[in-house]
Every structure is written in C-alpha cells, then in structure tokens.
Scaffold this motif. Structure first.
Motif, mmCIF file in Angstrom:
data_model
loop_
_atom_site.group_PDB
_atom_site.id
_atom_site.type_symbol
_atom_site.label_atom_id
_atom_site.label_comp_id
_atom_site.label_asym_id
_atom_site.label_seq_id
_atom_site.Cartn_x
_atom_site.Cartn_y
_atom_site.Cartn_z
ATOM 1 N N GLN A 171 8.259 4.625 4.315
ATOM 2 C CA GLN A 171 8.099 3.470 3.373
ATOM 3 C C GLN A 171 7.450 4.018 2.092
ATOM 4 O OE1 GLN A 171 6.256 0.815 6.257
ATOM 5 N NE2 GLN A 171 7.720 -0.796 5.307
ATOM 6 N N TYR A 172 7.716 3.446 1.133
ATOM 7 C CA TYR A 172 6.980 3.618 -0.188
ATOM 8 C C TYR A 172 5.918 2.602 -0.090
ATOM 9 C CZ TYR A 172 6.139 3.851 -5.196
ATOM 10 O OH TYR A 172 5.629 3.808 -6.453
ATOM 11 N N TYR A 173 6.102 1.178 0.146
ATOM 12 C CA TYR A 173 4.908 0.442 0.301
ATOM 13 C C TYR A 173 5.110 -0.195 1.664
ATOM 14 C CZ TYR A 173 4.844 -0.421 -4.655
ATOM 15 O OH TYR A 173 4.683 -0.717 -5.977
ATOM 16 N N ILE A 232 0.933 -1.010 0.121
ATOM 17 C CA ILE A 232 -0.183 0.075 -0.057
ATOM 18 C C ILE A 232 1.008 1.244 0.185
ATOM 19 C CG2 ILE A 232 -1.749 1.321 1.145
ATOM 20 C CD1 ILE A 232 -2.706 -1.489 2.498
ATOM 21 N N GLU A 233 0.769 2.023 -0.927
ATOM 22 C CA GLU A 233 1.646 3.223 -1.328
ATOM 23 C C GLU A 233 1.492 4.292 -0.422
ATOM 24 O OE1 GLU A 233 2.205 4.357 -5.497
ATOM 25 O OE2 GLU A 233 3.113 6.288 -4.621
ATOM 26 N N LEU A 234 2.407 4.909 0.220
ATOM 27 C CA LEU A 234 2.185 6.200 1.103
ATOM 28 C C LEU A 234 1.473 7.166 0.284
ATOM 29 C CD1 LEU A 234 2.330 7.705 3.680
ATOM 30 C CD2 LEU A 234 4.871 7.858 2.867
ATOM 31 N N CYS A 235 1.613 7.346 -0.954
ATOM 32 C CA CYS A 235 0.825 8.538 -1.624
ATOM 33 C C CYS A 235 -0.772 8.206 -1.461
ATOM 34 C CB CYS A 235 1.488 8.433 -3.038
ATOM 35 S SG CYS A 235 2.807 9.467 -3.545
ATOM 36 N N ALA A 236 -0.865 6.779 -1.780
ATOM 37 C CA ALA A 236 -2.475 6.697 -1.708
ATOM 38 C C ALA A 236 -2.940 6.658 -0.526
ATOM 39 C CB ALA A 236 -2.421 4.935 -2.250
ATOM 40 N N GLY A 272 10.176 8.482 -6.043
ATOM 41 C CA GLY A 272 10.461 9.658 -5.081
ATOM 42 C C GLY A 272 9.209 10.402 -4.953
ATOM 43 N N CYS A 273 8.112 9.874 -5.495
ATOM 44 C CA CYS A 273 6.504 10.636 -5.191
ATOM 45 C C CYS A 273 6.278 10.651 -3.823
ATOM 46 C CB CYS A 273 5.761 9.867 -6.285
ATOM 47 S SG CYS A 273 5.533 8.099 -5.694
ATOM 48 N N CYS A 274 6.488 9.572 -3.236
ATOM 49 C CA CYS A 274 5.844 9.557 -1.712
ATOM 50 C C CYS A 274 6.999 10.505 -1.007
ATOM 51 C CB CYS A 274 6.034 8.110 -1.191
ATOM 52 S SG CYS A 274 4.900 7.152 -1.982
ATOM 53 N N THR A 275 8.202 10.588 -1.274
ATOM 54 C CA THR A 275 9.012 11.610 -0.463
ATOM 55 C C THR A 275 8.488 12.970 -0.622
ATOM 56 O OG1 THR A 275 11.048 10.286 -1.384
ATOM 57 C CG2 THR A 275 11.541 12.476 -0.381
#
Ligand SMILES: [Zn+2]
Length: 672
Positions: free
Chosen positions: A367-369, A319-323, A401-404
């Motif tokens: 975390q990314y996921y 589950i991605e942090l951006c989501a 790097g999107c979530c960063t």
C-alpha cells in the motif's frame, strides 16, 4: 568520546534466523526479487544502468534495500544483481567527482546512492568505495555555492552528514567539518521548524493550489514525468540565485515542511549532528520533533499521519510506506548514536505494526497509504491532501512509485542493526530479533545465537559461542520500556535485579562456549488511549496492545484483483464482517485479564489467516457507526444508540490485517 554510541557490525555479520529469515526470504521472492522484471523504472532502461529511463531516486532507493537483503541472505543471485548497479555507478564517476545519470544534476538521488555504496562497502570491503565517496564530497564542497541544494535536496540535505561522517571516520580530513556546516546551512533547519512549529493543523486545510504552481514544473523536469511520453532529456541547471529564491518561497517551504517523509527523515538529523560534535546535546531536538508530531498528528503506530502532508490525529488519515521505512531508519540511527533503548522501543512499534500492515502477506504488493482504522481497501477518493483514488490499494505502484522503490530497506536495515557492539567491544541486542551475530574481542571470537518468536512470543534465548576460549566482556540485552516484571536468567541463574543502563540489561561475565541468557517478557494485554475517529478534534478511544504489537479487530478479508495491464495486479480488499463495534468497558478496564491465545508463528510470520496471537474481547455492535467516504465515519453518541448484544470479537496483531479497527469506543455491557 562523550557519546555512548553503538557500533554496527559489518553488513552480513548479523544473520537472520527463524521468523525473520522467513520474512526476508518472502521479500526476496516477492517484490524485491521481482522488481527489475516487473517495473520498468528499475529495469534495464534505468538511468542508473546507463539507459534512457528513470534517472532520479528510484534506482538508488531500490538498491538501498536490495544490497542489505542480498548480503543478509547471502544470496548470490541478488548480490550479482546488486553489483551490476554498483559497478555502473562506480564507473560513472567523472574526473571532477560527479557521478550518476547525466540527465540531471540533482544532489538528492546521489546522496541515496552514497548510502547504498556505504552499505556495499560494509558488506564487501570494496576499497574503491571510500575513494569514490571522498571524491564526490570534494565535488560537493567545490560546487555547493554555485549549485545550492534544490527542492528535495533542501529538505533532505542532512542526509549528506552520513557519508561525511563515514569519510571522517576513515580519513579525519579537516575540510569535512566545514562541508558539514555548509550542508546544514544549505538545507532546511528542522530543529528551528520544530521550535517555531508552524504546522499544528492538518495541511489539507491550508489548500495547495499555490504549491502546485511551484512544485509541478520542477518535478516534471527533473523527476521526468515527461519520460512516460519521451525519454529523459538532459535538464539545464538553474542559476544559484533562482534556486535560492525558490527555496525561500512560501509555498515550497510549506510543501516540504509538511511532507510526511521529510519529517521521517529529519528525525535522524539530530543523531548525525550529535555524532558530528561528539556531543549528545542535539539529540534533544529529536525528542522535540517526536513530541510535536505526536501531539498534533500522532498515531498509535509510533509515527504521524501524513497523506502526503501532515494530516492531524484522525485514524483514517493515510500513513505512507516511505514514511514508515524512513522513520525506522531514523530510529535505528537514534538508538545507535544515543545508546538509548527507548528509541528501539519506538522502532519496534513501527517495525512490527506499520511495516507488515502495508505489505501483502506474500510481499508481492504494498500500500501507498495505510490507515490505522481501515475498513475497506477500494479504488475511490478519500478526504486526503493528495493520493488519487488508488492510495490504499495493494499493488505494484499504487498512489505514487516512491514506495515501490523505497520499501525494500525496511526489513533488511532492521535486521542488519539488530545486534551491534559497544565501545568496550561487547555485543548489544538492540532489537529482539532471531539471528546470529559475531565479533572479536581481544583476538577471540565471540558469537551469539538468538532464538525467539518475539514479538509474538515472550522469551528471548541467547546462546553464546566462544570457540577460542572464554571472553570477559559485558553482554547488553535490551529490556523494552513497556515490559514490567521482565526477568533475566544467566546460565540457569535468575538475576534478581538486573542492572539497567539506558534500557539495556548489562550482563558482566566471563562468557564461555554454550552459556545461555534467557530474557522473559511478561506480556499481559495493556491499553493506551488514541484518537478514535475522523472528526476535527477527535476524542480518544482505546487501543489494546500486547508487548510491542498493536491489536486490531480481525475482519475476514476478500481480496479482489483489479483488471489491469501490469504483470502484478492491484487488489481491493473488502469484508462482509461488521467492523463497527465498541469494546465492553469492564473488560478493557482490566486488560491484563483478557484471554490470549498464542500459536506457532506461521511460514508467513504476519499471516492474515493464521495470526500468531489472538485475544478475545467482549464487544457490542454500534449500528449507527457507518462508512463515510470509504472510511469509518464519526462515532455516534453511544448513549442514544440501540446497541447489539455483547459478544466476543477477536483481535490479532495489527500487522496481520489488511482490514481492521485498531481504536475503539468503549461501552457498558450488561453482565451475561
Ligand atoms: Zn513513498
């Protein structure tokens, strides 16, 4: 007005207190405060500061969290930093209304920046912003036919409804309704997609070689992977015809239609459409979206798995942090527009579990996921759609790097929307967070101070301030849907049967300075069912919850920094503890009788060492439940397994863990 919409208070009118203040301060001292120094993508070479570096979404994403954080904390240094970006952006507007780095003409990062500017305007009242936004929307109206939405802007075009609605509220200009229709016509019709629902299966099973051929060349050009080798170059706009052809091509439709973050963002489009029409009817599309995703890809955290594409119900998929942060934003918009507390129930499920779990306790890595059941955080390939080998590491830029850049909005936007006003001018406690907030009713000041350790504690105490004399207006306090036997006490007098409207207790009174309201939420442990393990058709196991908190098996964590060139290391996390346990069926059959220990909330609210809540549950080890590809594997047939003796294990808030099991098999335990 047919919508019972809530109205946000100006940014800065809600001030965090208690554990929420500590959490935001950690973020300011952690990744948000340090990012410009440690990550070149938002350093002084950024295209959004006029430099030759990253010129796409990362600058706007970062600002989208930096601006609310700076004004919530009233932090002059962070505000100064944010202003530098805002001033560059405002000065970049050309006579035709276009703005931003000259190297690309992508519509997508610009709508993120419009959201930043709207927040900045709400905080500062800077009158340059409304005119700037309107000029750009006129540019969009003039050029959208020749330069249709491309790639991410197609999937996320609905984001343009937000600045259109903000501008309509300021100017009532009739051309904006036409622009809104064209924006919707030029972007993905998510409601039609949920009705047709072509993606009930995990996306990975469909393969993606064809997708890459369509996707990578665009990405390399516009987002500038090439910039790692050479500075960004101006990109040529493609013809409208070729863009339309690409948008209709199957592989791209599949890529964007299964992308988890796109789904997270699409969830708010019905709220914007409802606002546009002043009609709640489109909100039903949000219910359909949630139902589809929950049924086929749902997790116990309140949002689907997607790594990065819809991944089914297995608790070891990513589950991605951006989501996480985009789902939160969507739920914030849904509760605001619908006025329905149930969306805030879901918001709290995501915010108090998935968000803190993806962030290291010191907020210096993320975390990314994340995995719902995550038993080791290590550099290795896992059975995901994509994500490389570092998808679960805690780090500065694990995965992608999107979530960063994008993670910064999570806590601040939640805090800023915690208290809002209603059409009658009264204050509404939307999420039960410790804060102060104030407004004016008929020229008199009305403030509240909310003291609470919720979601760890069970009491929410609201103290009213009315320094200009009593104010007669309803106060609305959300009572979460899971809370049976909640009690409300107003100035020491229990309200036997509080009137609930759409999940809010509506308290009518002539409020005087010092009046208090106490909301008491009994939180016996309760159980839910959720997919247990990584099998094609996972069976359901048991999840225990307390209030909005998912409880997870706590494992002693060993964090190891990986050697690397960056200023902040990547981390692996391992544990020598046994994670493979089944809970005793008798104990979870009556979860309300489980023993709960409630401690003080630590300086790090979601501390891994001193979790604020712990629950002891008897369990038995299942030696045959083993690791597979760095994840918890399928659960063996427990009736054929030699099991360990029953012994108590400790469950703590999911957000206080980097390693955990959150969904358990159950097994008979012999009476001690
Ligand atoms: Zn991301």
């Amino acid at each position: 007005m047919r919508l019972p919409a809530l109205r946000p208070l100006p940014l800065g009118a809600v001030r965090p207190r208690g554990w929420l203040l500590a959490q935001l301060r950690l973020q300011a001292d952690g990744l948000t405060g340090r990012l410009e120094q440690v990550w070149p993508d938002v350093g002084s070479a950024s295209g959004w500061l006029g430099g030759p570096g990253e010129s796409w979404e990362r600058g706007p994403y970062y600002l989208d969290g930096l601006v609310p954080l700076a004004w919530l904390l009233d932090d002059a240094a962070l505000q100064r930093r944010a202003r530098r970006w805002v001033e560059w952006t405002l000065a970049s507007q050309q006579p035709d209304g276009f703005f931003g780095p000259a190297v690309n003409r992508d519509w997508w990062p610009r709508v993120v920046m419009l959201g930043v500017l709207e927040q900045y305007h709400a905080a500062t009242g800077d009158e340059r912003v409304p005119a700037f936004v309107e000029r750009f929307l006129r540019h969009l109206a003039t050029h959208l036919d020749q330069r249709p939405f491309d790639m991410w802007a197609v999937a996320r075009g609905g984001e343009y409804l937000a600045p259109i609605l903000a501008t309509r509220a300021r100017t009532a200009a009739p051309w904006l309704a036409d622009l809104a229709e064209r924006v919707l016509a030029g972007s993905t019709d998510w409601s039609a997609l949920y009705r047709a629902w072509p993606y009930p299966r995990p996306a990975a099973r469909l393969g993606w070689g064809r997708v890459l051929r369509h996707y990578l060349p665009w990405h390399a050009r516009v987002e500038g992977w090439a910039r790692r080798v050479r500075p960004a170059r101006r990109t040529r706009a493609r013809s409208a015809q070729s863009v339309r052809r690409a948008n209709a091509a199957g592989p791209l439709v599949f890529y964007h239609g299964t992308h988890g973050v796109n789904h997270a963002m699409a969830l708010r489009v019905p709220a914007y459409r409802a606002e546009l029409l002043d009609d709640p009817a489109p909100l039903a599309d949000a219910d359909l979206a949630v139902a589809r995703l929950r049924h086929d890809h749902g997790s116990v955290l309140g949002l689907p798995t997607a790594d990065e594409h819809l991944a089914g119900r297995s608790p070891v998929h990513g589950i991605e942090l951006c989501a996480v942060v985009e789902t939160m934003r969507s739920l914030e918009e849904l509760v605001r527009v619908s006025g329905e507390g149930r969306w805030a129930d879901l918001l709290e499920r995501v915010a108090f579990n998935a968000l803190p779990a993806a962030l290291a306790p010191d907020l210096c890595s993320h975390q990314y996921y994340q995995q719902v059941t995550q038993v080791e955080v290590t550099r290795r390939r896992r059975p995901w759609f994509n994500g490389g080998t570092d998808g679960t590491l805690f780090g500065l830029e694990p995965g992608y790097g999107c979530c960063t850049a994008n993670m910064h909005q999570g806590w601040p936007r939640l805090a800023a929307s915690a208290v809002q006003t209603c059409a009658d001018g009264g204050l509404v406690l939307v999420t039960l967070l410790p804060c102060t907030a104030g407004t004016q009713v008929a020229g008199r000041r009305l403030g509240i101070e909310v003291d609470t350790d919720y979601p760890f504690g069970r009491d929410v105490i609201v103290t009213v301030s009315a320094p200009d004399g009593p104010v007669e207006v309803p106060l609305r306090v959300r009572v979460p849907g899971w809370a049976d036997n909640a009690t409300v006490t107003v100035v020491g007098r229990p309200i036997d049967d509080p009137v609930l409207e759409a999940g809010f207790a509506v308290l009518h009174r002539r409020w005087a300075d010092g009046d208090t309201v106490r909301l008491h939420l009994p939180m016996p442990v309760r159980a839910e069912r959720a997919p247990l393990a990584d099998t094609p058709e996972p069976e359901d196991g048991t999840v225990l919850l307390r209030g909005p908190l998912v409880l997870a098996l706590a494992l002693r964590e060993q964090w190891t920094a990986l050697p690397g060139p960056g200023p902040l290391p990547d981390w692996e996390v391992r544990s020598a503890d046994r994670w493979n346990v089944a809970l005793c069926a008798d104990a979870v059959a009556e979860p309300g009788r489980l023993e709960v220990s409630e401690g003080a909330v630590a300086a790090v609210p979601f501390s891994h060492d001193q979790p604020a809540v712990a629950v002891r549950v008897p369990a038995r080890e299942v030696p045959g439940w083993r690791l597979r590809h760095g994840c918890a594997g399928p659960v063996p047939d427990l009736s054929a397994e030699p099991l360990g003796p029953a012994r108590p294990v400790r469950l703590v808030p999911y957000g206080s863990t980097a390693l955990r099991v959150a969904v358990f098999p159950t097994v008979a335990c012999p009476q001690a």
